[in-house]
Enzyme design. Structure first.
Site, mmCIF file in Angstrom:
data_model
loop_
_atom_site.group_PDB
_atom_site.id
_atom_site.type_symbol
_atom_site.label_atom_id
_atom_site.label_comp_id
_atom_site.label_asym_id
_atom_site.label_seq_id
_atom_site.Cartn_x
_atom_site.Cartn_y
_atom_site.Cartn_z
ATOM 1 N N LYS A 22 -10.820 39.162 -67.771
ATOM 2 C CA LYS A 22 -10.560 39.069 -66.808
ATOM 3 C C LYS A 22 -9.522 39.096 -66.168
ATOM 4 O O LYS A 22 -8.729 39.278 -65.005
ATOM 5 C CB LYS A 22 -11.984 37.790 -66.324
ATOM 6 C CG LYS A 22 -11.282 37.059 -64.505
ATOM 7 C CD LYS A 22 -11.513 35.597 -64.795
ATOM 8 C CE LYS A 22 -11.179 34.621 -64.904
ATOM 9 N NZ LYS A 22 -9.998 33.847 -64.082
ATOM 10 N N ASN A 23 -8.918 37.633 -67.163
ATOM 11 C CA ASN A 23 -7.112 37.797 -66.285
ATOM 12 C C ASN A 23 -6.190 38.426 -66.512
ATOM 13 O O ASN A 23 -5.148 38.815 -65.825
ATOM 14 C CB ASN A 23 -6.800 36.504 -66.941
ATOM 15 C CG ASN A 23 -7.110 35.542 -66.427
ATOM 16 O OD1 ASN A 23 -8.048 35.403 -65.710
ATOM 17 N ND2 ASN A 23 -7.048 33.754 -67.174
ATOM 18 N N CYS A 123 -6.343 23.456 -56.277
ATOM 19 C CA CYS A 123 -7.937 23.797 -56.553
ATOM 20 C C CYS A 123 -8.295 22.710 -57.660
ATOM 21 O O CYS A 123 -7.880 21.972 -57.794
ATOM 22 C CB CYS A 123 -7.618 25.121 -57.286
ATOM 23 S SG CYS A 123 -6.969 25.577 -59.114
ATOM 24 N N ARG A 128 -1.280 23.387 -58.511
ATOM 25 C CA ARG A 128 -1.313 25.126 -58.865
ATOM 26 C C ARG A 128 -0.222 25.395 -57.965
ATOM 27 O O ARG A 128 -0.416 26.208 -57.108
ATOM 28 C CB ARG A 128 -2.486 26.106 -59.224
ATOM 29 C CG ARG A 128 -3.519 25.265 -60.472
ATOM 30 C CD ARG A 128 -4.220 26.322 -60.655
ATOM 31 N NE ARG A 128 -4.526 26.923 -61.111
ATOM 32 C CZ ARG A 128 -5.332 27.815 -61.526
ATOM 33 N NH1 ARG A 128 -6.065 27.682 -61.308
ATOM 34 N NH2 ARG A 128 -4.774 29.221 -62.366
ATOM 35 N N ASP A 313 -6.977 27.716 -71.385
ATOM 36 C CA ASP A 313 -8.440 28.021 -71.136
ATOM 37 C C ASP A 313 -9.345 28.117 -72.110
ATOM 38 O O ASP A 313 -10.639 28.333 -71.836
ATOM 39 C CB ASP A 313 -8.468 29.169 -70.421
ATOM 40 C CG ASP A 313 -8.022 29.334 -69.258
ATOM 41 O OD1 ASP A 313 -7.650 28.957 -68.771
ATOM 42 O OD2 ASP A 313 -7.238 30.700 -69.033
ATOM 43 N N ARG A 405 -17.916 34.103 -62.072
ATOM 44 C CA ARG A 405 -16.404 34.967 -61.466
ATOM 45 C C ARG A 405 -16.128 35.294 -63.456
ATOM 46 O O ARG A 405 -15.054 36.357 -63.229
ATOM 47 C CB ARG A 405 -15.465 33.373 -61.468
ATOM 48 C CG ARG A 405 -15.714 33.341 -59.494
ATOM 49 C CD ARG A 405 -14.737 32.130 -59.310
ATOM 50 N NE ARG A 405 -13.436 31.861 -59.760
ATOM 51 C CZ ARG A 405 -12.762 31.295 -60.774
ATOM 52 N NH1 ARG A 405 -13.242 30.156 -60.705
ATOM 53 N NH2 ARG A 405 -12.234 31.625 -61.590
HETATM 54 C C1 UD1 Z 1 -3.297 32.039 -64.793
HETATM 55 C C2 UD1 Z 1 -4.555 31.921 -65.092
HETATM 56 C C3 UD1 Z 1 -5.663 30.757 -65.254
HETATM 57 C C4 UD1 Z 1 -4.738 29.789 -67.436
HETATM 58 C C5 UD1 Z 1 -3.575 29.880 -66.566
HETATM 59 C C6 UD1 Z 1 -2.485 29.223 -68.443
HETATM 60 C C7 UD1 Z 1 -5.273 34.326 -64.199
HETATM 61 C C8 UD1 Z 1 -5.622 34.847 -63.230
HETATM 62 N N1 UD1 Z 1 -5.651 33.161 -64.114
HETATM 63 O O1 UD1 Z 1 -3.016 30.568 -64.173
HETATM 64 O O2 UD1 Z 1 -6.267 31.271 -66.429
HETATM 65 O O3 UD1 Z 1 -5.461 28.484 -66.948
HETATM 66 O O4 UD1 Z 1 -2.439 30.794 -66.503
HETATM 67 O O5 UD1 Z 1 -2.838 29.846 -68.984
HETATM 68 O O6 UD1 Z 1 -4.376 34.482 -64.951
HETATM 69 N N2 UD1 Z 1 3.131 25.911 -61.867
HETATM 70 C C9 UD1 Z 1 4.385 25.706 -60.721
HETATM 71 N N3 UD1 Z 1 4.937 26.547 -60.030
HETATM 72 C C10 UD1 Z 1 4.182 27.755 -60.039
HETATM 73 C C11 UD1 Z 1 3.859 27.993 -60.703
HETATM 74 C C12 UD1 Z 1 2.770 27.507 -61.837
HETATM 75 O O7 UD1 Z 1 4.729 24.447 -61.580
HETATM 76 O O8 UD1 Z 1 4.975 28.410 -58.959
HETATM 77 C C13 UD1 Z 1 2.803 25.124 -63.197
HETATM 78 C C14 UD1 Z 1 1.095 25.167 -62.994
HETATM 79 O O9 UD1 Z 1 0.939 24.344 -61.383
HETATM 80 C C15 UD1 Z 1 0.846 24.994 -63.933
HETATM 81 C C16 UD1 Z 1 1.692 25.435 -64.577
HETATM 82 O O10 UD1 Z 1 2.458 26.058 -64.396
HETATM 83 O O11 UD1 Z 1 0.535 22.896 -64.645
HETATM 84 C C17 UD1 Z 1 0.846 27.219 -65.895
HETATM 85 O O12 UD1 Z 1 0.438 27.575 -64.092
HETATM 86 P P1 UD1 Z 1 0.569 29.161 -64.207
HETATM 87 O O13 UD1 Z 1 0.481 30.081 -66.043
HETATM 88 O O14 UD1 Z 1 1.242 29.370 -63.154
HETATM 89 O O15 UD1 Z 1 -1.443 29.370 -64.378
HETATM 90 P P2 UD1 Z 1 -2.119 30.779 -63.554
HETATM 91 O O16 UD1 Z 1 -0.529 31.887 -63.631
HETATM 92 O O17 UD1 Z 1 -2.051 30.569 -62.127
#
Ligand code: UD1
Length: 427
Positions: A22-23, A123, A128, A313, A405
């Site tokens: 999915k991701n 969320c 996030r 995850d 999902r």
């Molecule tokens: C992706 C995955 C999700 C997984 C996560 C961590 C998808 C669709 N989703 O989510 O299933 O749980 O990686 O492996 O691929 N952060 C910030 N600022 C930002 C972006 C992130 O502070 O602009 C922080 C987040 O709050 C979190 C950490 O960075 O604490 C990691 O998040 P991130 O790796 O970005 O997760 P996603 O890409 O949203």
């Protein structure tokens, strides 16, 4: 709305086909925005999130064609073609329902020179933020404006000039957006401390097949030399390492023996190491992974971390398994601030878990009992299914839309290996 009814106690035995990730799919689909030519993705999982993303792409004027797959098959083939993009706005209503919509920001900016995407908001598992997505694009030369809940990103005439960005925190989504923006830059973009999840390798491999020039694939330092145009490609989505890990936990809690058909051990090192520490036998075979658990399960300590560390995850599913292990396990969640929503529900099934901030202390119990449960996110929901498979009596899992999902026809896959599980309409 449907619910799952599980009668615990059956030992899982047989083969479970593992779907496309999915991701990975959610970052491969928006790559179609980067070229006028068709991008064909094979092994796409049939999931609500993928349907949602397809709908979003259609809103931009991308045509999508699902190629002849039979209803009984897992996965499908989708061709996406974007000769002309008719809108560069991702509206609130779609982004709200599906956070991954933010992943159109980078490719749309690259192709159109501008993109407007609704801010996703918080969320169930935490705040996030998307600050790192925006900072990386700014470092490459984009101008960012925030207004009325929307982000507008604009590139100078002639495209993004390029630049360097060093991530203060590893972010999967921000790395993906930055890479997709960089491939059509007029100069060179460099990323340091980038995420290196296998899904990002999959993204880079598709982009390379489309003609992108990316160095350092699979490492945390990526150099992307922008090219003038990308062409179409046909690409097979990688196997879902989180789905595979989830079924491994499900088999293990029943003392079962399953073959995860299509799973790749080299992308699941931390999960497989954890399972081995718990006492589960893991064997890498041609075309998949064999999981065998007939001895006692042992407690172990786990801390989530960016890849190649133990994946956030997998935390909920592994916690469900550890509820039945001998001894005390300590879990630490370092990625998201609110990812223990499954704990109160597991406790209702007889688990002994205490949480303090980001730490959970799990004391193994000899028996769990079925209950009516529900969860507020995808992986938490699956952890309840795992617990239900080992619990005495009937477990009813509600709010199935979370599972739909992210897990392709999970009740069918579990039935294939002998689980007593049924999807029934909830009235
Ligand atoms: C992706 C995955 C999700 C997984 C996560 C961590 C998808 C669709 N989703 O989510 O299933 O749980 O990686 O492996 O691929 N952060 C910030 N600022 C930002 C972006 C992130 O502070 O602009 C922080 C987040 O709050 C979190 C950490 O960075 O604490 C990691 O998040 P991130 O790796 O970005 O997760 P996603 O890409 O949203």
């Amino acid at each position: 709305m449907d619910k799952l009814v599980i009668c615990g106690g059956n030992r899982l035995e047989g083969t479970i086909p593992i779907s496309g990730a999915k991701n990975a799919a959610l970052t491969l689909i928006p790559c179609a925005l980067l070229t006028e030519e068709p991008v064909t993705l094979r092994n796409l999982p049939r999931l609500a999130d993928i349907d949602g993303f397809q709908h979003l792409m259609n809103q931009f004027g991308v045509t999508t064609v699902i190629q002849g797959t039979r209803p009984q098959d897992f996965g499908r083939v989708m061709s996406l073609e974007a000769p002309r993009i008719t809108s560069s706005v991702a509206p609130y209503d779609l982004v709200r329902k599906m956070r991954a919509s933010i992943l159109v920001l980078g490719p749309m900016l690259a192709r159109m020179g501008e993109a407007t995407v609704s801010m996703p908001g918080g969320c169930a598992i935490g705040n996030r933020p998307i600050d790192l997505h925006l900072k990386a694009l700014e470092a490459f030369g984009a101008r960012i404006e925030l207004a009325q809940g929307y982000v507008k990103a604009m590139a100078p005439d002639g495209g993004l000039p390029g630049g360097d960005f060093d991530f203060p925190v590893v972010s999967v989504g921000a790395t993906e957006n930055a890479v997709m923006a960089a491939v059509l830059a007029s100069g060179t973009c460099r990323l340091f401390n980038a995420a290196r999840e296998p899904e990002i390798v999959d993204l880079c491999n598709l982009l390379s097949a489309m003609g992108a020039e990316i160095e350092g694939i699979g490492t945390s330092d990526l150099t992307i030399h922008g090219v003038r145009r990308l062409h179409g490609a046909t690409y097979r989505v990688m196997a879902d390492r989180i789905e595979a890990g989830s079924y491994a936990c499900a088999a293990a809690i029943t003392g079962g023996e399953v073959f995860l058909d299509g799973a790749r051990a080299d992308e699941m090192h931390a999960t497989l190491t954890a399972l081995r520490l718990i006492g589960v036998e893991i064997e890498e075979r041609r075309g998949g992974i064999a999981v065998h658990a007939d001895g006692p399960l042992k407690a172990t300590d786990l801390t989530t971390a960016p890849y190649p560390g133990f994946a956030t995850d997998m935390q909920a599913q592994m916690m469900a398994l550890l509820c039945r292990a001998e001894g005390t396990s300590v879990l630490k969640e370092t990625i998201f601030e609110n990812r223990y929503m499954h704990v109160p529900e597991l406790r209702r099934m007889g688990a002994d878990i205490a949480t303090e901030g980001r730490t959970a202390i799990v004391k193994g119990v000899a028996r769990m009992t079925g209950a009516e449960v529900m969860a507020t996110d995808l992986r938490a929901s699956f952890s309840l299914v795992i617990a239900g498979l080992a619990a005495e009596g009937e477990t009813v899992v509600r709010r199935l839309y979370h599972l739909d999902r992210g897990y392709e026809r999970l009740e069918e896959k579990l039935q294939l290996v002998g689980a007593d599980i049924e999807r029934v309409a909830d009235d």
